[in-house]
Design an enzyme around this catalytic site. Sequence first.
Site, mmCIF file in Angstrom:
data_model
loop_
_atom_site.group_PDB
_atom_site.id
_atom_site.type_symbol
_atom_site.label_atom_id
_atom_site.label_comp_id
_atom_site.label_asym_id
_atom_site.label_seq_id
_atom_site.Cartn_x
_atom_site.Cartn_y
_atom_site.Cartn_z
ATOM 1 N N HIS A 261 9.436 -22.159 8.189
ATOM 2 C CA HIS A 261 10.119 -21.726 9.422
ATOM 3 C C HIS A 261 9.209 -20.665 10.053
ATOM 4 O O HIS A 261 9.479 -19.467 9.969
ATOM 5 C CB HIS A 261 11.497 -21.130 9.114
ATOM 6 C CG HIS A 261 12.456 -22.110 8.532
ATOM 7 N ND1 HIS A 261 12.840 -23.247 9.204
ATOM 8 C CD2 HIS A 261 13.104 -22.132 7.348
ATOM 9 C CE1 HIS A 261 13.700 -23.930 8.443
ATOM 10 N NE2 HIS A 261 13.865 -23.278 7.319
ATOM 11 N N ASP A 291 9.356 -25.903 11.168
ATOM 12 C CA ASP A 291 9.726 -25.877 12.590
ATOM 13 C C ASP A 291 9.059 -24.662 13.227
ATOM 14 O O ASP A 291 8.979 -23.600 12.631
ATOM 15 C CB ASP A 291 11.251 -25.907 12.833
ATOM 16 C CG ASP A 291 12.063 -24.965 11.972
ATOM 17 O OD1 ASP A 291 11.518 -23.966 11.477
ATOM 18 O OD2 ASP A 291 13.270 -25.219 11.807
HETATM 19 C C1 GLA Z 1 17.156 -22.453 4.832
HETATM 20 C C2 GLA Z 1 17.712 -23.527 3.908
HETATM 21 C C3 GLA Z 1 17.980 -24.800 4.615
HETATM 22 C C4 GLA Z 1 18.623 -24.581 5.963
HETATM 23 C C5 GLA Z 1 17.796 -23.643 6.774
HETATM 24 C C6 GLA Z 1 18.371 -23.389 8.126
HETATM 25 O O1 GLA Z 1 15.869 -22.507 5.058
HETATM 26 O O2 GLA Z 1 16.875 -23.781 2.816
HETATM 27 O O3 GLA Z 1 18.817 -25.579 3.818
HETATM 28 O O4 GLA Z 1 19.912 -24.102 5.772
HETATM 29 O O5 GLA Z 1 17.746 -22.428 6.096
HETATM 30 O O6 GLA Z 1 19.047 -24.421 8.652
#
Ligand code: GLA
Length: 377
Positions: A261, A291
Amino acid sequence: MKNLRFNIWAIIALSIFVFACDSTEDVDPDVKDPQDQNNGKDEEVAAIPLKELFKDHFPIGAAITPQHADLGTNHGEALVKHFSSVTAENVMKPDALQREKGVFTWDGADRIVQFAKSNNMKVRGHTLTWHSQSPDWMFYDQNGALLSKEVALDQLEEHITTVVSRYKGDVYAWDVVNEAMFDWDPNGEIIYREDSPWYKIFGPSYIDSAFVFARRADPDAKLFYNDYNSIFSWKRNKIYNLVKRLKDNNIPIDGVGLQGHWFVGTSEEEIRTTLDLFRGLGVEIQITELDIPVYMSNDEPGSTVYTETFSTRQKQAYKMLFQIFLDYKDIITGVTFWGIGDDATWLDKPGRKAFPFLLDENLQPKPAYFEVQKLLN
Ligand code: GLA
């Protein structure tokens, strides 16, 4: 009057000039998208499906809902076209599979697994042990008191054994433990997420047990520890030490999942340093929840329009990231996006769309997609 009209025209001309400079200032003149070259007509023809691009290197995955697992939908179509792996976004989490103790709900997860099997895709399982999206009964008794270690351990074993056994041979990799390390602690004094009910009951030993249970249930599945912010020194060192400890104690762990992320300004150096460090552990690495929202920071004003500036940033970011993934393809064994296209992402907020993927809101390749494609040509 004449002067006034002249001034108005001068202001308009100046505005056009400034706008033109501004909108092109961060576009690399050497970068031509296939869309540009083909007058925007045939990007569909020009795009090579992601899974083809990376077929000699690693599976390309997407996190999906059971509704996406349907060939009659745009999402199902995009999935089979571009992706060679899927992950359940939510329906394999503990609260989805076993909300009530002893009552398992398999529909959504089964649907995803079935879809993947029929379409020759891999399945990454997510996730077996997590402090979040897990039912209270896993941690507390009816009076709200923390369970004893014995009871909690039995329940954890039961959950992991039942879930992993059901998908034995179908799910090739599991996020066995998710987000167990404390997030923000530059001095590195607080190692584990101590407010996790798992930690409160067991200390860190639940991590070891979870991996042992998972290996016992499916000796062939790859077992991962998965976390976010793992590229920052304060956290990657904790993860390194955890994995080293597990390996030194013969706890079966095969890999580390970097959630990914990230954002358009993510540091190339931090990612490479992290991969170099983890390489020393002799484990696989997977990018598990990729993402890349278009904003430079949370303070940047939100937009619901995908601007040229966003596009330029994402072209650079995705090009940089996939170049790294290719450079480390000897240890990177999977790259999964946390979604399919820009139409649906957990990052969107009212008035602030994140546009975090390579496929746009219509599930068509974006300019950043073609930057990635060029790396393989
Ligand atoms: C974390 C979790 C995922 C999801 C993301 C956000 O990274 O590991 O399962 O919940 O957050 O959607």
